[in-house]
Design an enzyme around this catalytic site. Sequence first.
Site, mmCIF file in Angstrom:
data_model
loop_
_atom_site.group_PDB
_atom_site.id
_atom_site.type_symbol
_atom_site.label_atom_id
_atom_site.label_comp_id
_atom_site.label_asym_id
_atom_site.label_seq_id
_atom_site.Cartn_x
_atom_site.Cartn_y
_atom_site.Cartn_z
ATOM 1 N N ASN A 89 -4.713 -7.796 3.412
ATOM 2 C CA ASN A 89 -4.029 -7.172 4.557
ATOM 3 C C ASN A 89 -5.563 -6.650 5.045
ATOM 4 O O ASN A 89 -6.490 -6.652 4.632
ATOM 5 C CB ASN A 89 -3.738 -5.603 4.344
ATOM 6 C CG ASN A 89 -2.070 -5.984 3.714
ATOM 7 O OD1 ASN A 89 -1.575 -6.467 3.631
ATOM 8 N ND2 ASN A 89 -2.559 -5.503 2.712
ATOM 9 N N HIS A 102 -10.215 -8.042 -0.538
ATOM 10 C CA HIS A 102 -9.005 -8.179 -1.475
ATOM 11 C C HIS A 102 -7.906 -8.903 -1.625
ATOM 12 O O HIS A 102 -7.498 -8.657 -0.281
ATOM 13 C CB HIS A 102 -8.645 -6.914 -2.489
ATOM 14 C CG HIS A 102 -7.831 -5.805 -1.340
ATOM 15 N ND1 HIS A 102 -9.027 -4.901 -0.274
ATOM 16 C CD2 HIS A 102 -6.879 -5.126 -1.433
ATOM 17 C CE1 HIS A 102 -7.931 -4.375 -0.089
ATOM 18 N NE2 HIS A 102 -6.416 -3.806 -0.567
ATOM 19 N N PHE A 103 -7.108 -9.553 -2.345
ATOM 20 C CA PHE A 103 -6.031 -10.060 -2.488
ATOM 21 C C PHE A 103 -5.502 -9.419 -3.415
ATOM 22 O O PHE A 103 -5.499 -9.396 -4.967
ATOM 23 C CB PHE A 103 -6.445 -11.307 -2.861
ATOM 24 C CG PHE A 103 -7.220 -12.045 -1.739
ATOM 25 C CD1 PHE A 103 -6.428 -12.698 -0.739
ATOM 26 C CD2 PHE A 103 -8.072 -12.060 -1.681
ATOM 27 C CE1 PHE A 103 -7.471 -12.972 0.002
ATOM 28 C CE2 PHE A 103 -9.361 -12.649 -0.797
ATOM 29 C CZ PHE A 103 -8.908 -13.290 0.256
ATOM 30 N N HIS A 104 -4.347 -9.120 -2.960
ATOM 31 C CA HIS A 104 -2.785 -8.895 -4.307
ATOM 32 C C HIS A 104 -2.398 -10.117 -4.255
ATOM 33 O O HIS A 104 -1.756 -10.844 -3.255
ATOM 34 C CB HIS A 104 -1.416 -7.627 -2.676
ATOM 35 C CG HIS A 104 -2.763 -6.938 -2.467
ATOM 36 N ND1 HIS A 104 -2.019 -5.408 -2.860
ATOM 37 C CD2 HIS A 104 -3.401 -6.656 -1.220
ATOM 38 C CE1 HIS A 104 -3.352 -3.951 -2.387
ATOM 39 N NE2 HIS A 104 -3.673 -4.628 -0.628
HETATM 40 P P1 5GP Z 1 -4.340 -2.932 1.528
HETATM 41 O O1 5GP Z 1 -3.142 -1.315 0.796
HETATM 42 O O2 5GP Z 1 -5.801 -1.939 1.320
HETATM 43 O O3 5GP Z 1 -4.215 -4.136 1.442
HETATM 44 O O4 5GP Z 1 -4.426 -2.010 -0.761
HETATM 45 C C1 5GP Z 1 -5.197 -1.106 -1.683
HETATM 46 C C2 5GP Z 1 -4.715 -1.465 -2.680
HETATM 47 O O5 5GP Z 1 -5.532 -0.478 -3.790
HETATM 48 C C3 5GP Z 1 -3.560 -0.555 -2.847
HETATM 49 O O6 5GP Z 1 -2.314 -1.169 -3.636
HETATM 50 C C4 5GP Z 1 -4.305 0.673 -3.735
HETATM 51 O O7 5GP Z 1 -2.821 1.406 -5.038
HETATM 52 C C5 5GP Z 1 -4.996 0.292 -4.680
HETATM 53 N N1 5GP Z 1 -6.315 1.068 -4.832
HETATM 54 C C6 5GP Z 1 -6.750 1.658 -4.155
HETATM 55 N N2 5GP Z 1 -7.196 2.678 -4.528
HETATM 56 C C7 5GP Z 1 -7.652 2.233 -5.904
HETATM 57 C C8 5GP Z 1 -8.729 2.789 -7.885
HETATM 58 O O8 5GP Z 1 -9.152 3.567 -7.416
HETATM 59 N N3 5GP Z 1 -7.954 1.667 -8.352
HETATM 60 C C9 5GP Z 1 -7.200 0.621 -8.020
HETATM 61 N N4 5GP Z 1 -6.705 0.207 -9.565
HETATM 62 N N5 5GP Z 1 -6.441 0.113 -7.451
HETATM 63 C C10 5GP Z 1 -6.533 1.191 -6.096
#
Ligand code: 5GP
Length: 140
Positions: A89, A102-104
């Site tokens: 995203n 970051h990559f999911h």
């Molecule tokens: P985004 O919506 O920015 O693409 O995804 C951010 C991701 O980071 C989310 O899926 C959320 O669950 C994860 N995330 C946010 N804070 C933390 C954290 O402190 N530790 C871990 N392991 N994941 C996190």
Amino acid sequence: MADHSDCIFCKIASGKIPSARVWSSDDAVAFLDVSPLAEGHTLLIPRRHFTDLRDVPADVLARILSVAPKLVGALMNATGATGVNVLQNTGASAGQAVFHLHFHFIPRVEGDGLGFRWNAGSYPSGRADEVLAAVTAAMV
Ligand code: 5GP
Ligand code: ZN
């Protein structure tokens, strides 16, 4: 140099705050998402702070993503998933909540109901050519 001391993923990369670490290298860290869309949902991040796909150098991006084949295979073997979505995203409108690149990696099985199916649209007559011209011009 910009201050990223409040960045949660910088803190995870440096080990200042804990994470369930799957893998790491000199360039990147992979760890379990704390709020998984599926078991094994993993985030792959660069150690260095980049905001999104616009500010990461291509050679650094290649090093970060070089683990992707191994990671996808490992997630499928470990979780029994039959597929994996790789999702990135860029920008709040695209769902970005953490502004460190970051990559999911999201393990998938048939019928898991995760609903990544988007409603596809279509171009009105002539519009695709206009969009194509705009994007190719912006690529230079
Ligand atoms: P985004 O919506 O920015 O693409 O995804 C951010 C991701 O980071 C989310 O899926 C959320 O669950 C994860 N995330 C946010 N804070 C933390 C954290 O402190 N530790 C871990 N392991 N994941 C996190
Ligand atoms: Zn960061």
